[in-house]
Design a protein around this motif. Structure first.
Motif, PDB file in Angstrom:
ATOM      1  N   SER A  38      -4.133   1.797  -8.796  1.00 49.57           N
ATOM      2  CA  SER A  38      -4.995   2.767  -9.492  1.00 49.57           C
ATOM      3  C   SER A  38      -4.329   4.136  -9.640  1.00 49.57           C
ATOM      4  O   SER A  38      -4.447   4.777 -10.688  1.00 49.57           O
ATOM      5  CB  SER A  38      -6.352   2.900  -8.788  1.00 49.57           C
ATOM      6  OG  SER A  38      -6.207   3.394  -7.477  1.00 49.57           O
ATOM      7  N   ILE A  45      -4.043  12.495   2.452  1.00 51.48           N
ATOM      8  CA  ILE A  45      -3.920  11.044   2.299  1.00 51.48           C
ATOM      9  C   ILE A  45      -2.870  10.556   3.286  1.00 51.48           C
ATOM     10  O   ILE A  45      -1.795  11.147   3.390  1.00 51.48           O
ATOM     11  CB  ILE A  45      -3.469  10.731   0.846  1.00 51.48           C
ATOM     12  CG1 ILE A  45      -4.479  11.242  -0.182  1.00 51.48           C
ATOM     13  CG2 ILE A  45      -3.207   9.239   0.656  1.00 51.48           C
ATOM     14  CD1 ILE A  45      -5.805  10.548  -0.186  1.00 51.48           C
ATOM     15  N   ASP A  46      -3.169   9.485   4.005  1.00 47.54           N
ATOM     16  CA  ASP A  46      -2.181   8.995   4.977  1.00 47.54           C
ATOM     17  C   ASP A  46      -1.149   8.088   4.302  1.00 47.54           C
ATOM     18  O   ASP A  46      -1.187   7.872   3.089  1.00 47.54           O
ATOM     19  CB  ASP A  46      -2.877   8.325   6.178  1.00 47.54           C
ATOM     20  CG  ASP A  46      -3.481   6.966   5.830  1.00 47.54           C
ATOM     21  OD1 ASP A  46      -3.148   6.397   4.769  1.00 47.54           O
ATOM     22  OD2 ASP A  46      -4.294   6.466   6.638  1.00 47.54           O
ATOM     23  N   GLU A  47      -0.225   7.547   5.094  1.00 52.26           N
ATOM     24  CA  GLU A  47       0.911   6.819   4.500  1.00 52.26           C
ATOM     25  C   GLU A  47       0.508   5.484   3.867  1.00 52.26           C
ATOM     26  O   GLU A  47       1.287   4.877   3.145  1.00 52.26           O
ATOM     27  CB  GLU A  47       2.047   6.646   5.524  1.00 52.26           C
ATOM     28  CG  GLU A  47       1.735   5.765   6.708  1.00 52.26           C
ATOM     29  CD  GLU A  47       0.838   6.437   7.767  1.00 52.26           C
ATOM     30  OE1 GLU A  47       0.466   5.729   8.710  1.00 52.26           O
ATOM     31  OE2 GLU A  47       0.507   7.639   7.654  1.00 52.26           O
ATOM     32  N   GLU A  48      -0.706   5.030   4.133  1.00 51.45           N
ATOM     33  CA  GLU A  48      -1.187   3.820   3.438  1.00 51.45           C
ATOM     34  C   GLU A  48      -2.145   4.171   2.309  1.00 51.45           C
ATOM     35  O   GLU A  48      -2.699   3.286   1.658  1.00 51.45           O
ATOM     36  CB  GLU A  48      -1.862   2.872   4.426  1.00 51.45           C
ATOM     37  CG  GLU A  48      -0.864   2.155   5.327  1.00 51.45           C
ATOM     38  CD  GLU A  48      -1.485   0.994   6.080  1.00 51.45           C
ATOM     39  OE1 GLU A  48      -2.697   1.060   6.385  1.00 51.45           O
ATOM     40  OE2 GLU A  48      -0.747   0.036   6.373  1.00 51.45           O
ATOM     41  N   GLY A  49      -2.377   5.478   2.100  1.00 46.60           N
ATOM     42  CA  GLY A  49      -3.192   5.887   0.958  1.00 46.60           C
ATOM     43  C   GLY A  49      -4.649   6.198   1.287  1.00 46.60           C
ATOM     44  O   GLY A  49      -5.428   6.492   0.391  1.00 46.60           O
ATOM     45  N   TYR A  50      -5.010   6.135   2.548  1.00 52.32           N
ATOM     46  CA  TYR A  50      -6.410   6.407   2.904  1.00 52.32           C
ATOM     47  C   TYR A  50      -6.648   7.903   3.096  1.00 52.32           C
ATOM     48  O   TYR A  50      -5.770   8.628   3.587  1.00 52.32           O
ATOM     49  CB  TYR A  50      -6.794   5.633   4.171  1.00 52.32           C
ATOM     50  CG  TYR A  50      -6.727   4.136   3.972  1.00 52.32           C
ATOM     51  CD1 TYR A  50      -7.685   3.467   3.215  1.00 52.32           C
ATOM     52  CD2 TYR A  50      -5.677   3.381   4.516  1.00 52.32           C
ATOM     53  CE1 TYR A  50      -7.611   2.099   3.004  1.00 52.32           C
ATOM     54  CE2 TYR A  50      -5.593   2.007   4.314  1.00 52.32           C
ATOM     55  CZ  TYR A  50      -6.576   1.373   3.551  1.00 52.32           C
ATOM     56  OH  TYR A  50      -6.496   0.024   3.342  1.00 52.32           O
ATOM     57  N   ARG A  89     -10.019  -3.051  -4.245  1.00 62.26           N
ATOM     58  CA  ARG A  89      -9.746  -1.906  -5.130  1.00 62.26           C
ATOM     59  C   ARG A  89      -8.338  -2.027  -5.723  1.00 62.26           C
ATOM     60  O   ARG A  89      -7.380  -2.346  -5.017  1.00 62.26           O
ATOM     61  CB  ARG A  89      -9.846  -0.615  -4.288  1.00 62.26           C
ATOM     62  CG  ARG A  89      -9.733   0.676  -5.077  1.00 62.26           C
ATOM     63  CD  ARG A  89      -8.335   1.273  -5.202  1.00 62.26           C
ATOM     64  NE  ARG A  89      -7.646   1.481  -3.932  1.00 62.26           N
ATOM     65  CZ  ARG A  89      -6.378   1.860  -3.818  1.00 62.26           C
ATOM     66  NH1 ARG A  89      -5.650   2.088  -4.891  1.00 62.26           N
ATOM     67  NH2 ARG A  89      -5.823   1.998  -2.628  1.00 62.26           N
ATOM     68  N   THR A 143       0.731   4.965  -2.865  1.00 64.83           N
ATOM     69  CA  THR A 143      -0.022   6.168  -2.499  1.00 64.83           C
ATOM     70  C   THR A 143       0.232   7.253  -3.550  1.00 64.83           C
ATOM     71  O   THR A 143       1.270   7.237  -4.221  1.00 64.83           O
ATOM     72  CB  THR A 143       0.423   6.717  -1.128  1.00 64.83           C
ATOM     73  OG1 THR A 143       1.795   7.079  -1.235  1.00 64.83           O
ATOM     74  CG2 THR A 143       0.245   5.693  -0.025  1.00 64.83           C
ATOM     75  N   LEU A 174       0.811  -1.230   0.000  1.00 66.18           N
ATOM     76  CA  LEU A 174       0.000   0.000   0.000  1.00 66.18           C
ATOM     77  C   LEU A 174       0.840   1.273   0.000  1.00 66.18           C
ATOM     78  O   LEU A 174       0.577   2.186  -0.792  1.00 66.18           O
ATOM     79  CB  LEU A 174      -0.966   0.015   1.197  1.00 66.18           C
ATOM     80  CG  LEU A 174      -2.308  -0.706   1.045  1.00 66.18           C
ATOM     81  CD1 LEU A 174      -3.090  -0.589   2.358  1.00 66.18           C
ATOM     82  CD2 LEU A 174      -3.132  -0.144  -0.106  1.00 66.18           C
ATOM     83  N   PRO A 175       1.868   1.373   0.887  1.00 66.43           N
ATOM     84  CA  PRO A 175       2.623   2.639   0.933  1.00 66.43           C
ATOM     85  C   PRO A 175       3.333   2.968  -0.386  1.00 66.43           C
ATOM     86  O   PRO A 175       3.564   4.125  -0.702  1.00 66.43           O
ATOM     87  CB  PRO A 175       3.649   2.396   2.049  1.00 66.43           C
ATOM     88  CG  PRO A 175       3.059   1.297   2.878  1.00 66.43           C
ATOM     89  CD  PRO A 175       2.313   0.427   1.911  1.00 66.43           C
ATOM     90  N   GLN A 220     -11.242   3.059   0.706  1.00 67.45           N
ATOM     91  CA  GLN A 220     -10.311   2.026   0.231  1.00 67.45           C
ATOM     92  C   GLN A 220      -9.104   2.639  -0.466  1.00 67.45           C
ATOM     93  O   GLN A 220      -8.366   1.932  -1.154  1.00 67.45           O
ATOM     94  CB  GLN A 220     -11.037   1.056  -0.716  1.00 67.45           C
ATOM     95  CG  GLN A 220     -12.139   0.255  -0.055  1.00 67.45           C
ATOM     96  CD  GLN A 220     -11.602  -0.769   0.960  1.00 67.45           C
ATOM     97  OE1 GLN A 220     -10.406  -1.017   1.037  1.00 67.45           O
ATOM     98  NE2 GLN A 220     -12.512  -1.341   1.748  1.00 67.45           N
ATOM     99  N   GLY A 221      -8.925   3.932  -0.336  1.00 70.49           N
ATOM    100  CA  GLY A 221      -7.702   4.538  -0.863  1.00 70.49           C
ATOM    101  C   GLY A 221      -7.709   4.855  -2.348  1.00 70.49           C
ATOM    102  O   GLY A 221      -6.656   4.871  -2.977  1.00 70.49           O
ATOM    103  N   HIS A 222      -8.857   5.111  -2.928  1.00 73.93           N
ATOM    104  CA  HIS A 222      -8.888   5.525  -4.342  1.00 73.93           C
ATOM    105  C   HIS A 222      -8.246   6.898  -4.523  1.00 73.93           C
ATOM    106  O   HIS A 222      -7.787   7.242  -5.608  1.00 73.93           O
ATOM    107  CB  HIS A 222     -10.326   5.604  -4.865  1.00 73.93           C
ATOM    108  CG  HIS A 222     -11.063   4.297  -4.905  1.00 73.93           C
ATOM    109  ND1 HIS A 222     -11.322   3.624  -6.067  1.00 73.93           N
ATOM    110  CD2 HIS A 222     -11.621   3.554  -3.922  1.00 73.93           C
ATOM    111  CE1 HIS A 222     -12.013   2.514  -5.806  1.00 73.93           C
ATOM    112  NE2 HIS A 222     -12.209   2.452  -4.511  1.00 73.93           N
ATOM    113  N   ALA A 223      -8.297   7.726  -3.471  1.00 76.79           N
ATOM    114  CA  ALA A 223      -7.661   9.054  -3.469  1.00 76.79           C
ATOM    115  C   ALA A 223      -8.314  10.048  -4.428  1.00 76.79           C
ATOM    116  O   ALA A 223      -7.706  11.041  -4.811  1.00 76.79           O
ATOM    117  CB  ALA A 223      -6.160   8.950  -3.767  1.00 76.79           C
ATOM    118  N   MET A 279       1.222  10.171  -3.157  1.00 74.36           N
ATOM    119  CA  MET A 279       2.458  10.913  -2.868  1.00 74.36           C
ATOM    120  C   MET A 279       3.674  10.148  -3.393  1.00 74.36           C
ATOM    121  O   MET A 279       4.607  10.728  -3.938  1.00 74.36           O
ATOM    122  CB  MET A 279       2.613  11.142  -1.357  1.00 74.36           C
ATOM    123  CG  MET A 279       1.839  12.334  -0.841  1.00 74.36           C
ATOM    124  SD  MET A 279       0.071  12.238  -1.136  1.00 74.36           S
ATOM    125  CE  MET A 279      -0.406  11.171   0.193  1.00 74.36           C
TER     126      MET A 279
END
Lengths: 396, 78
Positions: free
Chosen positions: A354, B27-32, A350, A106, A102-103, B12-15, A108
C-alpha cells in the motif's frame, strides 16, 4: 435446516458481477444494493454472497477465523489453482510468510525509492508531451511506470519487461471470458519465475542485490528456507499485485482529472493536495473492487445466514460508497478529509504494497501535472476502470 | 482527550497516522505505527484527530483511566 428459498437466495442479485464490463455501471449497482440488499447472493463464479456495507466488510476482515481466505481470495482465479502466498494463506502460517517482506514495504524504505520513481515519472511524462497531441497515457505512463519501478524493486531483468503487459492482460483481464487463456499465461509466468530462480541460484548470493527475490531466497520460515513451490507462488503473486493495481490506480486518477478541468487545475496549482486526492481516487475508483473469502463457521450478516463452506465477496468498492460512512459518497471530492476507505483491504491481509502504491500514484500525478500544462479526454467511450487505453488530448 | 496509543493488536501497518501526523506517530521496522514517546497527550491536535479518523483499523485509542500507566498510583502509594 433452512432451505435456500427461506434464506432468500431466490430473490437475490443472481447477476451481480464485479469484473469487466460489469464495472461500467457498477456504482449505480452499489447504490442500489447498499440501499436495498447489502448482503445478497450472486450465481456468478460458482455462486457467492456479496457483502456491501463498510462496517460489515471491516468486521469480516477482522475475523479471519470465520472468513478465511483459502482456497483463494481471488475470484475467479488468477490463472492458477495454487494458493498464492501470502494472500491465500490463513493463520497461523500466514504471518511468517508475510513478515518476510514487511520491512521492504515500510514508508521509510519506500522513501528511499522516491528519487528513482520521480525520475522515471518525469521521463515518461515528458515522452507523453513529445508524442503529439493525442496520446494513450495508459500505454505511455500508467502501465510502464509501475513496471519499471516494481521490476527494479523485485529484481526482474529489464530485457524481460516487454512481455509483462501481455501476461497481465491474459491472466487478470481475460480470466472471466477466457479462463484457458489465463491459465496458459499463468503457466508461462510460472515457468518464467522458475527460470529466473534457477539463474539466481546459479549466480549464488550477491551482496549487492537487495531486491525482493533476494529477500525471498534468503528468508527462513520456522527455521527452514522456502521451497521452490513457495518461492514460485510468492513471486507469482508479487508480479500480479505489483504491476497491475498501480497501473489501474494511476490511469483512473488521470481519467478523472482529464474529465474534470477544475480539479486538474487545482492539483496543478496546489501539489500538496495530491496525496489527499489520491486517497479519494482510491476510495472511488479503486483497482481492487472486491476480494473473496470462504465462510468457516455459520454466521449471520445483516440478518442473512451464511453457511460454512459458502463463498463470500467483500465488495470494497461498495463499502467505499456507503452513505453511512461518507457524506455524498458518490461525489469525488479531492479535498475530502474523512477517508477511512477500504481500497487496500484491512486486517491481517492489508495490502503489503500500500505504501508503494500510494507513492507511485502521487508521484505519477505530480510529475504528469507538472509536465503537461493541459489535458482532456479524447475518447469518452473509454471506461473509468482497467488498464486499457486512455486517450488524452494533450495541449498547451 | 486523554493519552493516546496505537493498539498493536489492531494496527496492520497502513501508516496513515504517520502520513497525517508525523509529529505524533512513528513507524517501526516492520511498518507498524506507535506514538512517539512524549506525544501521548497530542490527541486534540488537528493532525492527530485526522489520523484517528482515517486509521483503517481504528487502532488509535484513548487510554481509559484504569488502563492508564500506573505512574500516578505508584506516586500515591509509595
Amino acid at each position: 435446516m433452512s432451505t435456500e428459498a427461506e434464506r432468500g437466495i431466490a430473490d437475490n442479485k443472481p447477476d451481480f458481477d464485479f469484473h469487466g464490463r460489469a464495472l461500467d455501471n457498477i456504482f449505480d449497482e452499489y447504490e442500489e444494493i447498499l440501499a436495498k440488499r447489502p448482503v445478497g447472493h450472486s450465481e456468478k463464479y460458482g455462486g457467492f454472497w456479496y457483502i456491501a456495507k463498510s462496517e460489515d466488510i471491516f468486521n469480516a476482515e477482522q475475523d479471519p477465523d470465520t472468513f478465511a481466505v483459502g482456497p483463494s481470495m481471488i475470484l475467479p482465479s488468477f490463472g492458477t489453482d495454487v494458493p498464492l502466498i501470502p494472500i491465500d494463506i490463513d493463520p497461523p502460517a500466514h504471518s511468517d510468510f508475510r513478515k518476510i517482506l514487511l520491512p521492504m514495504f515500510t514508508p521509510m524504505n519506500i522513501k528511499k525509492l522516491e528519487p528513482g520513481m520521480k525520475e522515471t515519472a518525469r521521463q515518461l511524462a515528458e515522452e507523453v508531451l513529445s508524442s503529439g497531441e493525442v496520446v494513450d497515457v495508459s500505454a505511455k505512463l500508467a502501465r510502464p511506470m509501475p513496471t519499471i519501478i516494481f521490476s527494479r524493486l523485485a529484481g526482474y531483468p529489464e530485457e524481460d519487461w516487454p512481455i509483462f503487459d501481455r501476461w497481465i492482460d491474459e491472466i487478470i483481464y481475460e480470466r472471466t471470458a477466457k479462463p484457458e487463456t489465463a491459465y496458459a499465461a499463468g503457466r508461462e509466468l510460472n515457468d518464467y519465475f522458475d527460470r529466473l530462480l534457477d539463474e539466481r541460484e546459479k549466480a549464488g548470493p550477491d551482496a549487492a542485490k537487495d531486491d525482493l527475490i533476494a529477500q525471498l531466497m534468503k528468508a527462513e520460515v520456522k527455521g527452514r528456507k522456502l521451497t521452490r513451490e513457495e518461492l514460485l507462488s510468492y513471486c507469482y503473486l508479487l508480479f500480479l499485485a505489483g504491476l497491475d493495481t498501480t497501473a489501474w490506480a494511476i490511469r483512473s486518477a488521470l481519467w478523472y482529472l482529464a474529465g474534470n478541468q477544475k480539479a486538474q487545475q487545482q492539483l496543478r496549482e496546489n501539489p500538496d493536495m495530491i496525496p489527499g486526492a489520491a486517497e479519494e481516487f482510491l476510495r472511488t475508483l479503486s483497482p481492487v473492487q472486491a476480494m473473496a473469502r470462504t465462510v468457516k463457521t455459520d454466521t449471520v450478516v445483516q440478518g442473512q445466514e451464511l453457511k460454512a463452506g459458502e463463498r463470500v465477496v467483500l465488495v470494497f468498492g461498495a463499502g467505499n460508497r456507503d452513505p453511512e460512512v461518507y457524506e455524498e459518497p458518490n461525489e469525488i471530492k479531492i479535498d475530502r478529509e474523512n477517508n477511512r476507505h477500504l481500497a487496500f483491504g484491512g486486517g491481517i491481509h492489508r495490502c503489503l504494497g500500500s505504501n508503494l502504491g500510494r507513492a507511485e500514484m502521487v508521484i505519477a500525478m505530480e510529475e504528469f501535472l507538472k509536465a503537461v500544462p493541459h489535458f482532456e479526454r479524447a475518447n469518452d467511450a473509454e471506461p473509468w476502470h482497467g488498464v486499457g487505453p486512455l486517450t488524452l488530448k494533450i495541449g498547451a | 482527550m486523554g493519552e493516546i496509543y496505537v493498539d498493536g493488536a489492531r494496527c496492520q501497518g497502513h501508516a496513515r497516522c504517520w502520513a497525517l501526523a508525523p509529529e505524533t506517530f512513528e513507524i517501526d521496522e516492520e511498518g507498524y505505527g506507535k506514538v512517539i514517546p512524549g506525544r501521548e497527550n497530542s490527541g486534540d491536535e488537528l493532525n492527530v484527530r485526522k489520523a484517528i479518523r482515517n486509521c483503517p483499523e481504528r487502532a488509535i485509542l484513548e487510554r481509559s483511566d484504569d488502563e492508564a500507566p500506573a505512574k500516578n498510583e505508584e506516586v500515591a502509594t509509595s
